[in-house]
Write a protein that holds these residues in place. Sequence first.
Motif, mmCIF file in Angstrom:
data_model
loop_
_atom_site.group_PDB
_atom_site.id
_atom_site.type_symbol
_atom_site.label_atom_id
_atom_site.label_comp_id
_atom_site.label_asym_id
_atom_site.label_seq_id
_atom_site.Cartn_x
_atom_site.Cartn_y
_atom_site.Cartn_z
ATOM 1 N N GLY A 134 32.370 -26.954 96.826
ATOM 2 C CA GLY A 134 31.304 -26.829 95.841
ATOM 3 C C GLY A 134 30.527 -25.525 95.936
ATOM 4 O O GLY A 134 29.480 -25.385 95.307
ATOM 5 N N ARG A 135 31.035 -24.561 96.689
ATOM 6 C CA ARG A 135 30.334 -23.289 96.864
ATOM 7 C C ARG A 135 31.099 -22.111 96.272
ATOM 8 O O ARG A 135 30.759 -20.961 96.523
ATOM 9 C CB ARG A 135 30.097 -23.037 98.361
ATOM 10 N N GLY A 136 32.164 -22.382 95.507
ATOM 11 C CA GLY A 136 32.933 -21.305 94.895
ATOM 12 C C GLY A 136 33.944 -20.669 95.826
ATOM 13 O O GLY A 136 34.508 -19.619 95.511
ATOM 14 N N LEU A 137 34.207 -21.292 96.956
ATOM 15 C CA LEU A 137 35.130 -20.703 97.915
ATOM 16 C C LEU A 137 36.579 -20.767 97.447
ATOM 17 O O LEU A 137 37.386 -19.918 97.828
ATOM 18 C CB LEU A 137 34.992 -21.379 99.285
ATOM 19 N N GLY A 138 36.918 -21.755 96.630
ATOM 20 C CA GLY A 138 38.286 -21.862 96.127
ATOM 21 C C GLY A 138 38.691 -20.625 95.350
ATOM 22 O O GLY A 138 39.792 -20.092 95.531
ATOM 23 N N GLU A 139 37.805 -20.138 94.510
ATOM 24 C CA GLU A 139 38.104 -18.929 93.747
ATOM 25 C C GLU A 139 38.261 -17.724 94.673
ATOM 26 O O GLU A 139 39.179 -16.920 94.509
ATOM 27 C CB GLU A 139 37.017 -18.664 92.708
ATOM 28 N N SER A 140 37.397 -17.610 95.661
ATOM 29 C CA SER A 140 37.506 -16.507 96.622
ATOM 30 C C SER A 140 38.811 -16.592 97.402
ATOM 31 O O SER A 140 39.497 -15.581 97.599
ATOM 32 C CB SER A 140 36.326 -16.528 97.595
ATOM 33 N N LEU A 141 39.148 -17.790 97.835
ATOM 34 C CA LEU A 141 40.390 -18.000 98.586
ATOM 35 C C LEU A 141 41.598 -17.606 97.747
ATOM 36 O O LEU A 141 42.486 -16.882 98.206
ATOM 37 C CB LEU A 141 40.480 -19.464 99.026
ATOM 38 N N LEU A 181 34.929 -14.143 102.140
ATOM 39 C CA LEU A 181 35.948 -14.749 102.988
ATOM 40 C C LEU A 181 36.937 -13.690 103.420
ATOM 41 O O LEU A 181 37.088 -12.670 102.757
ATOM 42 C CB LEU A 181 36.724 -15.835 102.229
ATOM 43 N N THR A 182 37.620 -13.964 104.497
ATOM 44 C CA THR A 182 38.772 -13.171 104.908
ATOM 45 C C THR A 182 39.902 -14.142 105.202
ATOM 46 O O THR A 182 39.665 -15.331 105.468
ATOM 47 C CB THR A 182 38.486 -12.315 106.163
ATOM 48 N N LEU A 183 41.127 -13.646 105.121
ATOM 49 C CA LEU A 183 42.282 -14.450 105.491
ATOM 50 C C LEU A 183 42.818 -13.945 106.814
ATOM 51 O O LEU A 183 42.913 -12.741 107.027
ATOM 52 C CB LEU A 183 43.396 -14.326 104.437
ATOM 53 N N ARG A 184 43.171 -14.882 107.672
ATOM 54 C CA ARG A 184 43.872 -14.524 108.893
ATOM 55 C C ARG A 184 45.082 -15.424 109.006
ATOM 56 O O ARG A 184 45.094 -16.528 108.441
ATOM 57 C CB ARG A 184 42.973 -14.620 110.120
ATOM 58 N N PRO A 185 46.115 -14.991 109.693
ATOM 59 C CA PRO A 185 47.285 -15.859 109.854
ATOM 60 C C PRO A 185 46.896 -17.189 110.496
ATOM 61 O O PRO A 185 46.037 -17.247 111.384
ATOM 62 C CB PRO A 185 48.206 -15.051 110.761
ATOM 63 N N PHE A 186 47.529 -18.242 110.015
ATOM 64 C CA PHE A 186 47.342 -19.593 110.553
ATOM 65 C C PHE A 186 47.754 -19.604 112.016
ATOM 66 O O PHE A 186 48.777 -19.032 112.388
ATOM 67 C CB PHE A 186 48.210 -20.559 109.733
ATOM 68 N N ARG A 187 46.949 -20.238 112.841
ATOM 69 C CA ARG A 187 47.218 -20.355 114.276
ATOM 70 C C ARG A 187 47.529 -21.811 114.607
ATOM 71 O O ARG A 187 47.021 -22.715 113.935
ATOM 72 C CB ARG A 187 46.002 -19.925 115.087
ATOM 73 N N PRO A 188 48.296 -22.055 115.662
ATOM 74 C CA PRO A 188 48.564 -23.452 116.049
ATOM 75 C C PRO A 188 47.286 -24.277 116.225
ATOM 76 O O PRO A 188 47.260 -25.456 115.873
ATOM 77 C CB PRO A 188 49.340 -23.324 117.360
ATOM 78 N N THR A 189 46.228 -23.668 116.706
ATOM 79 C CA THR A 189 44.975 -24.418 116.887
ATOM 80 C C THR A 189 44.341 -24.829 115.559
ATOM 81 O O THR A 189 43.494 -25.721 115.534
ATOM 82 C CB THR A 189 43.963 -23.590 117.709
#
Length: 170
Positions: free
Chosen positions: A97-104, A8-16
């Motif tokens: 259910g794919r382990g994304l929470g830990e990555s996030l 995963l990557t993080l990007r700033p939240f956008r209005p969309t």
Amino acid sequence: MTAATPPLTLRPFRPTDSALLIDWITGPTELITWAGPSFSWPLDEAQLTAYATDPARHTFTAISADSEPVGHISLRRHDDAPGARLGRVLIAPASRGRGLGESLFTLAIDQAFGDLALPLLDLGVYAHNTPAVRLYEKLGFRTHQVIKDVEQVDGVWWTALQMRLPSPNQ
């Protein structure tokens, strides 16, 4: 053998991105689980715009390797203490259910202790959300306060845990 968690990557939240959150949060109970009493049902763009433009808050959308938005998280600097509050954590329903929470969380912690050089993070979680509590403990967060009967949802009182993680750089 389990499959590797997609990067995963993080990007700033956008209005969309507001439309994504509105789509991912399907009812008032899920809204309270995500944000406590900070928002009202139904969630709408006006509430999310006010939230995302808070100057003390860093809001992020998690993006999968195939460029799809799959999650959300925010960091809000404390007004009266060092550190920040990690919160508003959400994984898209189709990506759970794919382990994304830990990555996030790992990305957000790296951002907080790395780029932002914060000395500590804290968060709040409802005690009955045991998968989240287990994840936070796995990542090193420890409960420092239990607040009983903090929120009543569908006639049931919920207890909140306040958890904290000091920076390893301190």
